[in-house]
Design a protein around this motif. Structure first.
Motif, PDB file in Angstrom:
ATOM      1  N   LEU A  28       1.044  17.420  -7.553  1.00 31.44           N
ATOM      2  CA  LEU A  28       1.222  18.781  -8.077  1.00 31.44           C
ATOM      3  C   LEU A  28       2.582  18.965  -8.733  1.00 31.44           C
ATOM      4  O   LEU A  28       2.688  19.605  -9.796  1.00 31.44           O
ATOM      5  CB  LEU A  28       1.034  19.796  -6.948  1.00 31.44           C
ATOM      6  CG  LEU A  28      -0.383  19.886  -6.365  1.00 31.44           C
ATOM      7  CD1 LEU A  28      -0.416  20.890  -5.218  1.00 31.44           C
ATOM      8  CD2 LEU A  28      -1.391  20.273  -7.445  1.00 31.44           C
TER       9      LEU A  28
ATOM     10  N   LYS B  51       3.135  26.105 -13.867  1.00 26.61           N
ATOM     11  CA  LYS B  51       1.949  26.465 -13.082  1.00 26.61           C
ATOM     12  C   LYS B  51       0.679  25.893 -13.707  1.00 26.61           C
ATOM     13  O   LYS B  51      -0.205  25.400 -12.988  1.00 26.61           O
ATOM     14  CB  LYS B  51       1.847  27.988 -12.959  1.00 26.61           C
ATOM     15  CG  LYS B  51       2.940  28.599 -12.094  1.00 26.61           C
ATOM     16  CD  LYS B  51       2.673  30.052 -11.753  1.00 26.61           C
ATOM     17  CE  LYS B  51       2.760  30.939 -12.967  1.00 26.61           C
ATOM     18  NZ  LYS B  51       2.631  32.377 -12.604  1.00 26.61           N
ATOM     19  N   GLU B  52       0.601  25.937 -15.031  1.00 31.02           N
ATOM     20  CA  GLU B  52      -0.584  25.405 -15.695  1.00 31.02           C
ATOM     21  C   GLU B  52      -0.665  23.888 -15.544  1.00 31.02           C
ATOM     22  O   GLU B  52      -1.753  23.330 -15.374  1.00 31.02           O
ATOM     23  CB  GLU B  52      -0.573  25.799 -17.176  1.00 31.02           C
ATOM     24  CG  GLU B  52      -0.817  27.288 -17.406  1.00 31.02           C
ATOM     25  CD  GLU B  52      -0.754  27.657 -18.879  1.00 31.02           C
ATOM     26  OE1 GLU B  52      -0.279  26.804 -19.675  1.00 31.02           O
ATOM     27  OE2 GLU B  52      -1.162  28.780 -19.238  1.00 31.02           O
TER      28      GLU B  52
ATOM     29  N   ALA C 187      -5.539  16.590  -6.891  1.00 29.28           N
ATOM     30  CA  ALA C 187      -4.980  16.740  -5.549  1.00 29.28           C
ATOM     31  C   ALA C 187      -6.074  17.013  -4.524  1.00 29.28           C
ATOM     32  O   ALA C 187      -6.060  16.459  -3.416  1.00 29.28           O
ATOM     33  CB  ALA C 187      -3.951  17.866  -5.542  1.00 29.28           C
ATOM     34  N   LEU C 188      -7.030  17.865  -4.879  1.00 34.64           N
ATOM     35  CA  LEU C 188      -8.117  18.177  -3.955  1.00 34.64           C
ATOM     36  C   LEU C 188      -9.033  16.976  -3.749  1.00 34.64           C
ATOM     37  O   LEU C 188      -9.586  16.779  -2.659  1.00 34.64           O
ATOM     38  CB  LEU C 188      -8.920  19.375  -4.484  1.00 34.64           C
ATOM     39  CG  LEU C 188      -8.195  20.726  -4.452  1.00 34.64           C
ATOM     40  CD1 LEU C 188      -9.058  21.814  -5.086  1.00 34.64           C
ATOM     41  CD2 LEU C 188      -7.836  21.108  -3.012  1.00 34.64           C
TER      42      LEU C 188
ATOM     43  N   LEU D  58      -6.972  17.455   3.859  1.00 34.66           N
ATOM     44  CA  LEU D  58      -5.839  18.076   3.172  1.00 34.66           C
ATOM     45  C   LEU D  58      -4.546  17.916   3.949  1.00 34.66           C
ATOM     46  O   LEU D  58      -3.471  17.753   3.364  1.00 34.66           O
ATOM     47  CB  LEU D  58      -6.137  19.562   2.956  1.00 34.66           C
ATOM     48  CG  LEU D  58      -5.213  20.347   2.026  1.00 34.66           C
ATOM     49  CD1 LEU D  58      -5.303  19.804   0.610  1.00 34.66           C
ATOM     50  CD2 LEU D  58      -5.575  21.825   2.051  1.00 34.66           C
TER      51      LEU D  58
ATOM     52  N   ALA E 206       0.572  22.123 -13.033  1.00 32.71           N
ATOM     53  CA  ALA E 206       0.164  21.855 -11.654  1.00 32.71           C
ATOM     54  C   ALA E 206      -1.310  22.177 -11.456  1.00 32.71           C
ATOM     55  O   ALA E 206      -2.038  21.444 -10.777  1.00 32.71           O
ATOM     56  CB  ALA E 206       1.023  22.670 -10.696  1.00 32.71           C
ATOM     57  N   ALA E 207      -1.745  23.288 -12.066  1.00 32.46           N
ATOM     58  CA  ALA E 207      -3.154  23.684 -11.933  1.00 32.46           C
ATOM     59  C   ALA E 207      -4.075  22.651 -12.559  1.00 32.46           C
ATOM     60  O   ALA E 207      -5.172  22.390 -12.047  1.00 32.46           O
ATOM     61  CB  ALA E 207      -3.375  25.046 -12.589  1.00 32.46           C
TER      62      ALA E 207
ATOM     63  N   ILE F 193      -0.460  14.628  -2.251  1.00 29.02           N
ATOM     64  CA  ILE F 193      -0.894  15.868  -2.896  1.00 29.02           C
ATOM     65  C   ILE F 193       0.297  16.615  -3.479  1.00 29.02           C
ATOM     66  O   ILE F 193       0.275  17.071  -4.634  1.00 29.02           O
ATOM     67  CB  ILE F 193      -1.672  16.743  -1.899  1.00 29.02           C
ATOM     68  CG1 ILE F 193      -3.017  16.094  -1.576  1.00 29.02           C
ATOM     69  CG2 ILE F 193      -1.886  18.146  -2.460  1.00 29.02           C
ATOM     70  CD1 ILE F 193      -3.757  16.757  -0.441  1.00 29.02           C
TER      71      ILE F 193
ATOM     72  N   LEU G  43      -4.618  20.130 -10.002  1.00 24.13           N
ATOM     73  CA  LEU G  43      -5.136  20.565  -8.704  1.00 24.13           C
ATOM     74  C   LEU G  43      -6.440  19.863  -8.344  1.00 24.13           C
ATOM     75  O   LEU G  43      -6.620  19.460  -7.185  1.00 24.13           O
ATOM     76  CB  LEU G  43      -5.325  22.090  -8.694  1.00 24.13           C
ATOM     77  CG  LEU G  43      -5.851  22.689  -7.382  1.00 24.13           C
ATOM     78  CD1 LEU G  43      -4.889  22.388  -6.242  1.00 24.13           C
ATOM     79  CD2 LEU G  43      -6.060  24.198  -7.528  1.00 24.13           C
ATOM     80  N   PRO G  44      -7.375  19.667  -9.303  1.00 26.86           N
ATOM     81  CA  PRO G  44      -8.583  18.906  -8.948  1.00 26.86           C
ATOM     82  C   PRO G  44      -8.256  17.510  -8.432  1.00 26.86           C
ATOM     83  O   PRO G  44      -8.870  17.037  -7.477  1.00 26.86           O
ATOM     84  CB  PRO G  44      -9.364  18.858 -10.268  1.00 26.86           C
ATOM     85  CG  PRO G  44      -8.915  20.072 -11.009  1.00 26.86           C
ATOM     86  CD  PRO G  44      -7.463  20.219 -10.674  1.00 26.86           C
TER      87      PRO G  44
END
Length: 508
Positions: free
Chosen positions: A119, A349-350, A359-360, A102, A352-353, A115, A356-357
């Motif tokens: 996002l 936010k939604e 990015a991870l 990360l 970006a969320a 990352i 998020l997978p």
């Protein structure tokens, strides 16, 4: 957006396919096991100068033939297995891979910069898509063109292909397919025609893109290739691939319209025909047009910034953020979809969320490299030894055979990591320096990645977006495979031709 951005319920049986995170975790375990049996090695590097847009630049590259094993006092290659946790010297352990992945890199490269890039772009497109401008504009076009089918089908194909090429449209195809499929079926075609001009079009654009930030952008950033470079060659690639899809879709559409019995999915066609209704009733407003204008102007701004000012990941992320902010202001003032300032924030936010997978996955993929000793060619690591072995295997093949081998590797690897950004983060640190060793440009290595990734997205059951679209369309995966395999083989043949052409012209 990216391939990992979807949140869908796959068809029955698809749940047996391991999640990308599960696959990556076992890859990490395998990498740790390799560290006990594969000796560490390192390369020498040198700085080369090159000219870009009239400016002399430099880059550190691997010196071919400079690989040497790390040896102990007796002159034997060192095999030092990774520990469970970090050791006294600060070397990361197996279970440190997530955090180390990360925080690896800096703001201009993998993984931290990439990352943040993912996002922010996800948040920006969350706002843009919430306005409904893209969806409503597309449906307005469909309604206006009804009765002119042979124009309508290519037009939709081009629009979806542009979506895949410009911002990595993928998961959005699930929702839009729910709208397009009934319209296409009522026009006398079948469900497979609708999938061809929507989902397949996004993946054709995705694989032949000249600017998609989730595939080409990430891969070029990791490979240290200027973002948006090679756009002319890729523009030709996109044109040929999209034209090929249009011809295939029109061929199939004419067949099933002339003889509906030729459709492999009669039950699905009947289901949608019986339940057809207009699913989007809102007209295309001035506010929708303003949002589309912001998107178009923003893309032009990005192209100018990269080509004229040398903008990179940090600047491009800011440009996308600005586009999302402008779309949010328009939506708030005009109350598009009932949006207010809070809705804009929630949409960001939604969005970006949703990414998020992805990015991870970038972080976890980078963690694999950490377990293998990192991707510094001058520091002894297992990864350098693997890179040396791969280069040895390709060295005798010549540049063209090596380029084709890269394409085959990326196509096969996509089955295990069906995420564009994740696959780029995992493979490009190996493929980029490998390209230096086998005599092809890093741009060719990026091309092999995007083609191998995009084409196989049409068929692999590990793609959540593909399985989601098939679920919405009420088409089984096996029925789809039997239908789409000839087209996939055709695209693979074209991909090989473009790879050969890229090597021959010195694409860089």
């Amino acid at each position: 957006m990216s391939q990992s951005a979807a949140s869908v319920t796959p068809q029955a049986g698809a749940s047996r396919v391991p999640d990308t995170f599960v696959i990556l975790f076992f890859i990490v375990i395998a990498a740790a096991m390799l560290s006990f049996v594969v000796p560490k090695g390192a390369f020498e590097t040198r700085v080369v100068s090159y000219e870009q847009q009239g400016v002399e630049r430099s880059r550190e590259v691997v010196v071919p033939g400079s690989f040497q094993y790390l040896q102990d006092e007796e002159g034997e290659p060192v095999r030092r297995g990774v520990r469970l946790f970090s050791d006294e010297e600060g070397s990361p352990g197996l279970l440190n891979f997530a955090f180390e992945g990360l925080v690896a890199g800096d703001r201009h490269s993998a993984a931290v910069g990439v990352i943040a890039f993912i996002l922010l772009i996800g948040g920006a497109f969350g706002i843009i898509l919430r306005t409904g401008a893209i969806q409503t504009g597309l449906i307005s076009v469909v309604k206006a063109m009804r009765g002119r089918d042979m124009v309508l089908l290519p037009l939709i194909t081009v629009l979806f292909s542009l979506g895949g090429a410009i911002f990595g449209m993928g998961a959005e195809a699930i929702a839009l397919a729910m709208i397009i499929i009934p319209l296409i079926v009522v026009l006398g075609y079948d469900v497979l025609t609708a999938i061809l001009i929507t989902y397949v079009a996004t993946q054709v654009g995705f694989g032949s893109s000249w600017m998609n930030p989730f595939s080409v952008g990430v891969a070029q950033g990791i490979a240290e290739v200027p973002v948006l470079s090679g756009a002319g060659f890729r523009g030709v690639l996109w044109t040929v691939f999209t034209a090929t899809l249009i011809l295939f879709a029109l061929w199939h559409a004419r067949r099933v319209k002339t003889d509906p019995g030729r459709s492999p999915v009669p039950e699905a066609n009947a289901w949608f025909r019986d339940r057809f209704e207009e699913q989007v009733s809102d007209r295309f407003t001035v506010a929708h047009g303003l949002v589309i204008l912001v998107l178009v102007a923003g893309i032009a701004w990005i192209v100018w910034g990269v080509t004229a000012r040398g903008y990179y990941i940090a600047e491009i992320a800011t440009q996308f953020f600005t586009m999302g902010l402008a779309a949010g202001v328009i939506a708030t003032v005009s109350r598009l979809n009932g949006m207010d300032t809070n809705a804009v924030v929630v949409s960001f936010k939604e969005g970006a969320a949703a990414l998020l997978p992805a990015a991870l996955i970038v972080a976890m993929a980078q963690g694999v490299l950490v377990v293998l000793g990192g991707n510094d060619p001058t520091s002894p690591s297992v990864l350098n030894t693997i890179l040396h072995a791969m280069s040895q295997a390709m060295e005798g093949q010549g540049p063209i055979a090596s380029a084709l081998s890269m394409l085959g590797f990326q196509a096969g690897f996509n089955f295990f990591v069906a995420s564009g950004s994740g696959q780029a983060a995992l493979t490009m640190p190996i493929m980029a320096p490998l390209a230096d060793l086998v005599g092809v440009s890093r741009q060719v290595a990026v091309l092999a990645f995007q083609l191998g990734d995009g084409v196989t997205n049409l068929i692999i059951p590990t793609s959540a977006v593909l399985m989601g679209v098939l679920g919405v369309a009420r088409v089984s995966w096996w029925t789809w495979v039997k239908f789409i395999v000839p087209f996939v083989l055709l695209l693979l043949g074209l991909s090989m031709a473009f790879m050969v052409g890229a090597v021959l012209i010195g694409f860089s």
